[in-house]
Design an enzyme around this catalytic site. Structure first.
Site, PDB file in Angstrom:
ATOM      1  NE  ARG A 178      -1.764   1.649   3.667  1.00 16.84           N
ATOM      2  CZ  ARG A 178      -1.315   2.871   3.966  1.00 16.84           C
ATOM      3  NH1 ARG A 178      -1.626   3.906   3.198  1.00 16.84           N
ATOM      4  NH2 ARG A 178      -0.541   3.060   5.014  1.00 16.84           N
ATOM      5  CB  VAL A 179       1.926   3.874  -2.065  1.00 17.72           C
ATOM      6  CG1 VAL A 179       3.215   3.066  -2.072  1.00 17.72           C
ATOM      7  CG2 VAL A 179       1.143   3.639  -3.352  1.00 17.72           C
ATOM      8  CB  SER A 180      -0.487   7.585   1.282  1.00 19.97           C
ATOM      9  OG  SER A 180      -0.159   6.887   2.461  1.00 19.97           O
ATOM     10  CB  THR A 181      -0.417   9.862  -3.072  1.00 20.37           C
ATOM     11  OG1 THR A 181       1.015   9.825  -3.166  1.00 20.37           O
ATOM     12  CG2 THR A 181      -0.823  10.541  -1.770  1.00 20.37           C
TER      13      THR A 181
ATOM     14  CD  GLN B 281       3.285   8.022  -0.681  1.00 19.06           C
ATOM     15  OE1 GLN B 281       2.480   7.121  -0.484  1.00 19.06           O
ATOM     16  NE2 GLN B 281       3.766   8.776   0.301  1.00 19.06           N
TER      17      GLN B 281
END
Length: 207
Positions: A9-12, A15
């Protein structure tokens, strides 16, 4: 047959997942068993994560690089950890934190250690959130004491605001004409008229 899954998982969208992909590459996870979300970790309503949970079966292993890739709300992480390990009966391995590996530490001591670590992380995260809120409140209070104004800056009034407002008071124009000319909503006009000390017209009064 037990399966190995990986979650990234990355936030944006800006990324990169490269570090997580490299870390999970050594775990020999089949490509179609890798699930990735580009979304905030505030909750678990993420499409890839939800698909992953539906695939997990007893004896399967879920691998993540770090606990914050699972999420950043530790209360929900605790609930998800419990659901995966106690209800689905799958295992979880956190690469950056070897103590959090239910595939190795299956005995009572191992379970207790994992629970303590998760509870500690939850406490630290909650304390940090409270500290952030306190610092924000203190900062706002200090700024207000110095005369700093918060909120959206008011739009300057047109030079003929008073003139047109008084024309409306004399019923020379309608409220619609007044609002259109001043480019202000009628409720804003009432408010700004009060601030200007102009005669106030009740909104319930027939126009």
């Amino acid at each position: 047959m037990s399966q190995i899954y990986g979650y990234i998982r990355v936030s944006t969208r800006e990324q990169s997942e490269d570090r997580q992909i490299m870390a999970l590459a050594a775990c020999q996870i089949p490509q179609n068993n890798l699930f990735s979300d580009k979304q905030s970790g505030k909750d678990f309503n993420r499409p890839a994560y939800q698909r992953l949970i539906k695939k997990l079966k007893p004896g399967d292993l879920l691998i993540i690089k770090s606990i914050d890739r699972l999420g950043r709300n530790y209360e929900e992480i605790l609930e998800q950890w419990r659901y995966i390990t106690k209800e689905i009966h799958a295992d979880i391995r956190v690469l950056d934190m070897p103590l959090l590996d239910t595939s190795i530490y299956r005995d009572l001591t191992g379970t207790l250690i994992a629970d303590i670590v998760l509870q500690l992380l939850s406490y630290v995260a909650q304390s940090e959130r409270e500290n952030i809120h306190q610092r924000q409140a203190e900062g706002i209070a200090a700024a207000k004491a110095k005369g700093v104004k918060f909120g959206r800056k008011k739009k300057p009034l047109p030079k003929d605001f008073n003139e047109w407002y008084l024309r409306w008071r004399r019923r020379e124009i309608t409220a619609q004409e007044l609002s259109k000319h001043l480019d202000l909503h009628i409720t804003t006009i009432y408010q700004r008229a009060r601030e200007q000390g102009l005669p106030f017209v009740s909104m319930t009064k027939k126009e």
